[in-house]
Design a protein around this motif. Structure first.
Motif, PDB file in Angstrom:
ATOM      1  N   GLU A   1     -11.345 -16.619  -4.285  1.00  0.00           N
ATOM      2  CA  GLU A   1     -12.355 -17.568  -3.434  1.00  0.00           C
ATOM      3  C   GLU A   1     -13.411 -16.668  -2.007  1.00  0.00           C
ATOM      4  OE1 GLU A   1      -9.376 -20.149  -0.239  1.00  0.00           O
ATOM      5  OE2 GLU A   1      -9.495 -20.862  -2.778  1.00  0.00           O
ATOM      6  N   PRO A   2     -14.358 -17.390  -2.237  1.00  0.00           N
ATOM      7  CA  PRO A   2     -14.736 -17.314  -0.563  1.00  0.00           C
ATOM      8  C   PRO A   2     -13.384 -17.346  -0.063  1.00  0.00           C
ATOM      9  CG  PRO A   2     -16.432 -18.361  -2.582  1.00  0.00           C
ATOM     10  CD  PRO A   2     -15.126 -17.856  -3.039  1.00  0.00           C
ATOM     11  N   GLY A   3     -14.089 -15.869   1.021  1.00  0.00           N
ATOM     12  CA  GLY A   3     -12.584 -16.162   2.320  1.00  0.00           C
ATOM     13  C   GLY A   3     -11.208 -15.338   2.060  1.00  0.00           C
ATOM     14  N   GLY A   4     -11.230 -15.919   0.099  1.00  0.00           N
ATOM     15  CA  GLY A   4      -9.984 -15.418  -0.304  1.00  0.00           C
ATOM     16  C   GLY A   4      -9.736 -13.683   0.416  1.00  0.00           C
ATOM     17  N   VAL A   5      -7.967 -13.395   0.513  1.00  0.00           N
ATOM     18  CA  VAL A   5      -7.655 -12.186   0.515  1.00  0.00           C
ATOM     19  C   VAL A   5      -6.989 -11.064  -0.133  1.00  0.00           C
ATOM     20  CG1 VAL A   5      -8.397 -12.312   3.036  1.00  0.00           C
ATOM     21  CG2 VAL A   5      -5.987 -12.180   2.403  1.00  0.00           C
ATOM     22  N   LEU A   6      -7.028  -9.805  -0.213  1.00  0.00           N
ATOM     23  CA  LEU A   6      -5.936  -9.174  -1.017  1.00  0.00           C
ATOM     24  C   LEU A   6      -5.872  -8.129   0.085  1.00  0.00           C
ATOM     25  CD1 LEU A   6      -5.326  -7.646  -3.665  1.00  0.00           C
ATOM     26  CD2 LEU A   6      -7.581  -6.200  -3.558  1.00  0.00           C
ATOM     27  N   LEU A   7      -4.127  -8.372  -0.306  1.00  0.00           N
ATOM     28  CA  LEU A   7      -3.593  -7.113   0.537  1.00  0.00           C
ATOM     29  C   LEU A   7      -3.260  -6.152  -0.455  1.00  0.00           C
ATOM     30  CD1 LEU A   7      -1.698  -6.268   2.479  1.00  0.00           C
ATOM     31  CD2 LEU A   7       0.308  -7.531   1.805  1.00  0.00           C
ATOM     32  N   VAL A   8      -3.767  -4.380  -0.779  1.00  0.00           N
ATOM     33  CA  VAL A   8      -3.489  -3.592  -1.495  1.00  0.00           C
ATOM     34  C   VAL A   8      -2.277  -2.750  -0.488  1.00  0.00           C
ATOM     35  CG1 VAL A   8      -4.103  -1.698  -2.477  1.00  0.00           C
ATOM     36  CG2 VAL A   8      -5.510  -3.964  -2.633  1.00  0.00           C
ATOM     37  N   GLY A   9      -1.052  -2.287  -1.365  1.00  0.00           N
ATOM     38  CA  GLY A   9      -0.370  -1.300  -0.808  1.00  0.00           C
ATOM     39  C   GLY A   9      -0.623   0.058  -1.766  1.00  0.00           C
ATOM     40  N   VAL A  10      -0.699   1.043  -1.184  1.00  0.00           N
ATOM     41  CA  VAL A  10      -0.728   2.810  -1.491  1.00  0.00           C
ATOM     42  C   VAL A  10      -0.009   3.111  -0.860  1.00  0.00           C
ATOM     43  CG1 VAL A  10      -2.272   2.046  -3.216  1.00  0.00           C
ATOM     44  CG2 VAL A  10      -3.058   3.376  -0.810  1.00  0.00           C
ATOM     45  N   PRO A  11       0.528   4.897  -1.581  1.00  0.00           N
ATOM     46  CA  PRO A  11       0.697   6.045  -0.484  1.00  0.00           C
ATOM     47  C   PRO A  11      -0.196   6.839  -0.386  1.00  0.00           C
ATOM     48  CG  PRO A  11       1.672   5.573  -3.305  1.00  0.00           C
ATOM     49  CD  PRO A  11       0.556   5.206  -2.847  1.00  0.00           C
ATOM     50  N   ASN A  12      -0.338   7.359   0.948  1.00  0.00           N
ATOM     51  CA  ASN A  12      -1.412   8.136   1.415  1.00  0.00           C
ATOM     52  C   ASN A  12      -1.486   9.315   1.065  1.00  0.00           C
ATOM     53  OD1 ASN A  12      -3.406   8.379   3.086  1.00  0.00           O
ATOM     54  ND2 ASN A  12      -2.264   8.279   5.101  1.00  0.00           N
ATOM     55  N   LEU A  13      -2.396   9.619   0.522  1.00  0.00           N
ATOM     56  CA  LEU A  13      -2.837  11.300  -0.031  1.00  0.00           C
ATOM     57  C   LEU A  13      -2.809  12.164   1.307  1.00  0.00           C
ATOM     58  CD1 LEU A  13      -2.226  13.511  -1.925  1.00  0.00           C
ATOM     59  CD2 LEU A  13      -4.561  12.828  -2.292  1.00  0.00           C
ATOM     60  N   ALA A  14      -3.886  11.386   2.405  1.00  0.00           N
ATOM     61  CA  ALA A  14      -3.453  12.359   3.388  1.00  0.00           C
ATOM     62  C   ALA A  14      -2.846  12.170   4.964  1.00  0.00           C
ATOM     63  CB  ALA A  14      -4.783  11.482   4.510  1.00  0.00           C
ATOM     64  N   SER A  15      -0.915  11.636   4.600  1.00  0.00           N
ATOM     65  CA  SER A  15      -0.449  11.715   5.085  1.00  0.00           C
ATOM     66  C   SER A  15       0.040  12.306   5.610  1.00  0.00           C
ATOM     67  CB  SER A  15       0.463  10.276   4.929  1.00  0.00           C
ATOM     68  OG  SER A  15       1.358  10.854   3.420  1.00  0.00           O
ATOM     69  N   LEU A  16       1.470  12.353   6.580  1.00  0.00           N
ATOM     70  CA  LEU A  16       1.976  13.843   6.949  1.00  0.00           C
ATOM     71  C   LEU A  16       3.356  14.376   6.405  1.00  0.00           C
ATOM     72  CD1 LEU A  16       3.042  15.595   9.256  1.00  0.00           C
ATOM     73  CD2 LEU A  16       4.648  13.746  10.389  1.00  0.00           C
ATOM     74  N   GLN A  17       4.069  13.153   5.437  1.00  0.00           N
ATOM     75  CA  GLN A  17       4.949  13.209   4.755  1.00  0.00           C
ATOM     76  C   GLN A  17       4.216  13.954   3.743  1.00  0.00           C
ATOM     77  OE1 GLN A  17       6.006   9.327   1.846  1.00  0.00           O
ATOM     78  NE2 GLN A  17       6.335   9.234   4.094  1.00  0.00           N
ATOM     79  N   ALA A  18       2.908  13.420   3.159  1.00  0.00           N
ATOM     80  CA  ALA A  18       2.528  14.431   1.513  1.00  0.00           C
ATOM     81  C   ALA A  18       2.334  15.842   2.095  1.00  0.00           C
ATOM     82  CB  ALA A  18       0.804  13.966   1.402  1.00  0.00           C
ATOM     83  N   ARG A  19       1.910  16.241   3.152  1.00  0.00           N
ATOM     84  CA  ARG A  19       1.932  17.548   3.561  1.00  0.00           C
ATOM     85  C   ARG A  19       3.253  17.596   3.531  1.00  0.00           C
ATOM     86  NH1 ARG A  19      -2.581  19.955   8.761  1.00  0.00           N
ATOM     87  NH2 ARG A  19      -3.630  18.717   6.656  1.00  0.00           N
ATOM     88  N   ILE A  20       4.018  17.446   4.305  1.00  0.00           N
ATOM     89  CA  ILE A  20       5.262  17.970   4.657  1.00  0.00           C
ATOM     90  C   ILE A  20       5.535  18.697   2.629  1.00  0.00           C
ATOM     91  CG2 ILE A  20       7.554  17.730   5.198  1.00  0.00           C
ATOM     92  CD1 ILE A  20       6.552  16.878   7.835  1.00  0.00           C
ATOM     93  N   GLY A  21       5.746  17.232   2.231  1.00  0.00           N
ATOM     94  CA  GLY A  21       6.164  16.624   0.920  1.00  0.00           C
ATOM     95  C   GLY A  21       5.761  18.561  -0.543  1.00  0.00           C
TER      96      GLY A  21
END
Length: 302
Positions: free
Chosen positions: A162-182
């Motif tokens: 609905e107008p004003g409604g919200v979407l919460l999205v969670g994803v892995p972050n390829l720009a993260s420190l752990q992505a660089r370490i892994g």
């Protein structure tokens, strides 16, 4: 997209590396190899309770409450997309939300009823029976990285709000420190099951392209990030990436040369927590959550 690097699958054991391509503009990458049939019904995603799941229940409950605080709209109509075993739907109902869930896998729908007393609809985003403009909240927690083309799915989710409604999205972050370490063994890479590997910037751009207004990005998430950092560090030394995760999912043998390496790697846990806290503070968390809003004034109170 331009050719970038390879990722090493955690399953099946000994699988060949998978090629990835990457967007020069936002850093988001895509998996170029096709996903095997039934990839979301087998291996680590097969049915059955994970090892130590009952012991972990209080911690999982704390994670759910944290997710609800990011939304902070008690009483709203909520749809959890890719609801898994229905745990978050049950938590949202207990917190006063009018919560439902859709889940494409049969094992998830069955487990939701057996474990949490929650009835999920077995549906994918495309073709789901949801009235446009009918929802106050949608959550898509570690879902859209499983899609080859997340853009149309995000546009569909935006239309359900609905107008004003919200979407919460969670994803892995390829720009993260752990992505660089892994590197190619990063825990959250999970190729070829994960099809799109977002950076935080890439996710924000995708949400804007779907007609949504991003409200904020959270990098400090205890639900996935400390374990993801630790598992990525230890996977540098084990023969099979993400050995402990797969062991807990009953998808790896207890008798393995990776077991003593993993046990020795527990000594790295404090360092992993400190590194991930620093990464989160620097906006390089291993996973991110973005809250986005459909523009317009709400039609009714939540």
């Amino acid at each position: 997209m331009t050719p970038w690097r390879e990722g090493l699958p955690a399953e099946p054991a000994g699988a060949a590396p998978v090629p990835l391509s990457r967007c020069r503009r936002c850093g988001t990458a895509v998996t170029e190899a096709p996903a095997p049939p039934g990839v979301h019904e087998t291996g680590a995603y097969a049915g059955g309770r994970p090892r130590l799941s009952r012991t972990a229940a209080p911690l999982l409950g704390a994670f759910d409450r944290r997710r609800l605080r990011l939304i902070d709209r008690p009483g709203a109509s909520l749809l959890d997309v890719g609801a898994g075993r229905g745990r978050f739907v049950a938590a949202a109902r207990a917190a006063g939300y009018r919560a439902e869930g859709i889940e494409p896998s049969l094992r998830g729908v069955q487990a939701a009823g057996e474990e949490y007393g929650v009835t999920l609809r077995r549906e994918e985003i495309a073709g789901a029976r949801v009235e446009p403009g009918s929802l106050g909240v949608i959550t898509a927690w570690h879902v859209i990285e499983h899609l080859d083309d997340p853009g149309p799915a995000l546009a569909t989710l935006a239309g359900w709000l609905e107008p004003g409604g919200v979407l919460l999205v969670g994803v892995p972050n390829l720009a993260s420190l752990q992505a660089r370490i892994g590197g190619s063994r990063w825990f959250h890479l999970d190729v070829p099951r994960h099809r799109t590997h977002f950076t935080a910037r890439g996710l924000v751009l995708a949400l804007e392209a779907a007609g949504l207004e991003p409200l904020g990005t959270t990098h400090l998430l205890a639900e996935h990030n400390p374990f993801g950092m630790w598992q990525s560090m230890v996977s540098r030394f084990t023969r099979r990436p993400s050995y402990l995760y797969n062991l807990l999912k009953r998808n790896a043998a207890l008798r393995s040369r990776d077991l003593p390496i993993t046990l020795a790697g527990l000594a790295l846990l404090p360092a992993a927590v400190v590194l991930e806290l620093g990464a989160g503070a620097a906006r390089r968390g291993g996973t991110v959550a973005v809250l986005a809003r459909r523009p317009g004034r709400p039609l009714r109170a939540g």
